[in-house]
Design a protein around this motif. Sequence first.
Motif, PDB file in Angstrom:
ATOM      1  N   PRO A  81       0.802  -1.231   0.000  1.00 20.80           N
ATOM      2  CA  PRO A  81       0.000   0.000   0.000  1.00 20.80           C
ATOM      3  C   PRO A  81       0.831   1.276   0.000  1.00 20.80           C
ATOM      4  CG  PRO A  81      -0.216  -1.170   2.092  1.00 20.80           C
ATOM      5  CD  PRO A  81       0.532  -2.068   1.168  1.00 20.80           C
ATOM      6  N   ALA A  82       1.942   1.297   0.691  1.00 20.66           N
ATOM      7  CA  ALA A  82       2.760   2.511   0.722  1.00 20.66           C
ATOM      8  C   ALA A  82       3.303   2.840  -0.667  1.00 20.66           C
ATOM      9  CB  ALA A  82       3.913   2.351   1.710  1.00 20.66           C
ATOM     10  N   PHE A  83       3.729   1.819  -1.399  1.00 22.70           N
ATOM     11  CA  PHE A  83       4.226   2.030  -2.757  1.00 22.70           C
ATOM     12  C   PHE A  83       3.122   2.594  -3.650  1.00 22.70           C
ATOM     13  CE2 PHE A  83       4.966   0.280  -7.088  1.00 22.70           C
ATOM     14  CZ  PHE A  83       6.113   1.008  -7.396  1.00 22.70           C
ATOM     15  N   PHE A  84       1.917   2.049  -3.550  1.00 25.86           N
ATOM     16  CA  PHE A  84       0.820   2.521  -4.395  1.00 25.86           C
ATOM     17  C   PHE A  84       0.324   3.897  -3.968  1.00 25.86           C
ATOM     18  CE2 PHE A  84       1.176  -1.540  -6.254  1.00 25.86           C
ATOM     19  CZ  PHE A  84       0.700  -1.384  -7.547  1.00 25.86           C
ATOM     20  N   ASN A  85       0.412   4.216  -2.704  1.00 25.06           N
ATOM     21  CA  ASN A  85       0.115   5.588  -2.279  1.00 25.06           C
ATOM     22  C   ASN A  85       1.112   6.554  -2.897  1.00 25.06           C
ATOM     23  OD1 ASN A  85      -2.118   4.918  -0.732  1.00 25.06           O
ATOM     24  ND2 ASN A  85      -0.942   4.743   1.167  1.00 25.06           N
ATOM     25  N   ALA A  86       2.380   6.155  -2.926  1.00 22.94           N
ATOM     26  CA  ALA A  86       3.402   6.998  -3.561  1.00 22.94           C
ATOM     27  C   ALA A  86       3.142   7.134  -5.060  1.00 22.94           C
ATOM     28  CB  ALA A  86       4.791   6.424  -3.312  1.00 22.94           C
ATOM     29  N   LEU A  87       2.763   6.038  -5.715  1.00 19.30           N
ATOM     30  CA  LEU A  87       2.440   6.099  -7.146  1.00 19.30           C
ATOM     31  C   LEU A  87       1.269   7.043  -7.404  1.00 19.30           C
ATOM     32  CD1 LEU A  87       2.713   2.426  -8.456  1.00 19.30           C
ATOM     33  CD2 LEU A  87       4.228   4.348  -8.948  1.00 19.30           C
ATOM     34  N   SER A  88       0.260   6.969  -6.555  1.00 19.60           N
ATOM     35  CA  SER A  88      -0.884   7.857  -6.704  1.00 19.60           C
ATOM     36  C   SER A  88      -0.452   9.313  -6.571  1.00 19.60           C
ATOM     37  CB  SER A  88      -1.950   7.523  -5.671  1.00 19.60           C
ATOM     38  OG  SER A  88      -3.087   8.333  -5.866  1.00 19.60           O
ATOM     39  N   ASP A  89       0.427   9.581  -5.606  1.00 17.86           N
ATOM     40  CA  ASP A  89       0.956  10.938  -5.448  1.00 17.86           C
ATOM     41  C   ASP A  89       1.752  11.372  -6.679  1.00 17.86           C
ATOM     42  OD1 ASP A  89      -0.176  11.085  -2.938  1.00 17.86           O
ATOM     43  OD2 ASP A  89       1.712  10.705  -1.867  1.00 17.86           O
ATOM     44  N   LEU A  90       2.605  10.480  -7.175  1.00 16.83           N
ATOM     45  CA  LEU A  90       3.430  10.799  -8.351  1.00 16.83           C
ATOM     46  C   LEU A  90       2.594  11.079  -9.593  1.00 16.83           C
ATOM     47  CD1 LEU A  90       6.296   8.159  -7.996  1.00 16.83           C
ATOM     48  CD2 LEU A  90       6.491  10.641  -7.763  1.00 16.83           C
ATOM     49  N   THR A  91       1.441  10.429  -9.687  1.00 16.40           N
ATOM     50  CA  THR A  91       0.602  10.583 -10.873  1.00 16.40           C
ATOM     51  C   THR A  91      -0.519  11.603 -10.674  1.00 16.40           C
ATOM     52  OG1 THR A  91      -0.865   8.774 -10.211  1.00 16.40           O
ATOM     53  CG2 THR A  91       1.039   8.196 -11.596  1.00 16.40           C
ATOM     54  N   GLY A  92      -0.469  12.342  -9.598  1.00 17.51           N
ATOM     55  CA  GLY A  92      -1.514  13.330  -9.359  1.00 17.51           C
ATOM     56  C   GLY A  92      -2.879  12.697  -9.137  1.00 17.51           C
ATOM     57  N   GLY A  93      -2.877  11.510  -8.537  1.00 17.11           N
ATOM     58  CA  GLY A  93      -4.117  10.813  -8.248  1.00 17.11           C
ATOM     59  C   GLY A  93      -4.619   9.945  -9.383  1.00 17.11           C
ATOM     60  N   GLN A  94      -3.856   9.825 -10.448  1.00 18.66           N
ATOM     61  CA  GLN A  94      -4.279   9.051 -11.619  1.00 18.66           C
ATOM     62  C   GLN A  94      -3.873   7.589 -11.497  1.00 18.66           C
ATOM     63  OE1 GLN A  94      -6.133  10.140 -14.517  1.00 18.66           O
ATOM     64  NE2 GLN A  94      -6.589  11.596 -12.902  1.00 18.66           N
ATOM     65  N   MET A  95      -4.159   6.988 -10.354  1.00 16.57           N
ATOM     66  CA  MET A  95      -3.842   5.581 -10.114  1.00 16.57           C
ATOM     67  C   MET A  95      -4.955   5.013  -9.251  1.00 16.57           C
ATOM     68  SD  MET A  95      -1.608   2.970 -10.291  1.00 16.57           S
ATOM     69  CE  MET A  95      -0.155   3.755 -10.926  1.00 16.57           C
ATOM     70  N   VAL A  96      -5.868   4.281  -9.880  1.00 18.10           N
ATOM     71  CA  VAL A  96      -6.980   3.668  -9.155  1.00 18.10           C
ATOM     72  C   VAL A  96      -6.820   2.161  -9.310  1.00 18.10           C
ATOM     73  CG1 VAL A  96      -9.483   3.535  -8.908  1.00 18.10           C
ATOM     74  CG2 VAL A  96      -8.419   5.694  -9.620  1.00 18.10           C
ATOM     75  N   PRO A  97      -6.188   1.506  -8.330  1.00 18.05           N
ATOM     76  CA  PRO A  97      -5.813   0.087  -8.455  1.00 18.05           C
ATOM     77  C   PRO A  97      -6.925  -0.897  -8.100  1.00 18.05           C
ATOM     78  CG  PRO A  97      -4.932   0.955  -6.423  1.00 18.05           C
ATOM     79  CD  PRO A  97      -5.635   2.097  -7.112  1.00 18.05           C
TER      80      PRO A  97
END
Length: 146
Positions: A81-97
Motif C-alpha cells: 500500500p505505501a508504494f501505491f500511495n506513492a504512485l498515486s501521489d506521483l501521478t496526481g491521483g491518476q492511479m486507481v488500483p
Amino acid sequence: MNRLTLNQANRLIEAALAEGQRLQLAPLCVAVLDAGGHLLALQRDERASLLRPQIATGKAAGVLGMGFGGRELARRAAKMPAFFNALSDLTGGQMVPVPGGVLILDAAGEILGAVGISGDTSDNDELCAIAGVRALELIPDTGDPA
C-alpha cells in the motif's frame, strides 16, 4: 495495427455502454487512453455520479502506467500500500488500483491503450470493459492469468 484510433475508442465505448445497459447496471462512465496515456475518448452517462470521469480515467491510467490489468494492480496494491500511495501521489491521483481498468492489446500482445470504467461494482465495470475491447476484435488484459 500499432495504435488505437478515435474511431476505435468511440466504438469501444459504445459497446461497453451497451453491455452495461444489457446487464442493467448503474450508469457508467468510460475512458479510453492511447498507448501514450492520452485521453482519446470519454463518455459519461448523464445519470452517472460526479467523480466517475476521474475514476474511470484513473483506472485506465493505472493499468497503462504499470503495464498490467486492474486485477493484478489491485493484488499488488494490497501487498504494497505505501508504494501505491506513492504512485498515486506521483501521478496526481491518476492511479486507481481496482478491477475496471483493462489494457487493450493487439494480436501480437502489444499494448495499444487502456480502458477504464466506473459506475457499478468494479467487477461489473470490468465486464463492460472486456465487452468493449472484444467488440474491436482486440485482446483485453484484466490482470488475471489467461
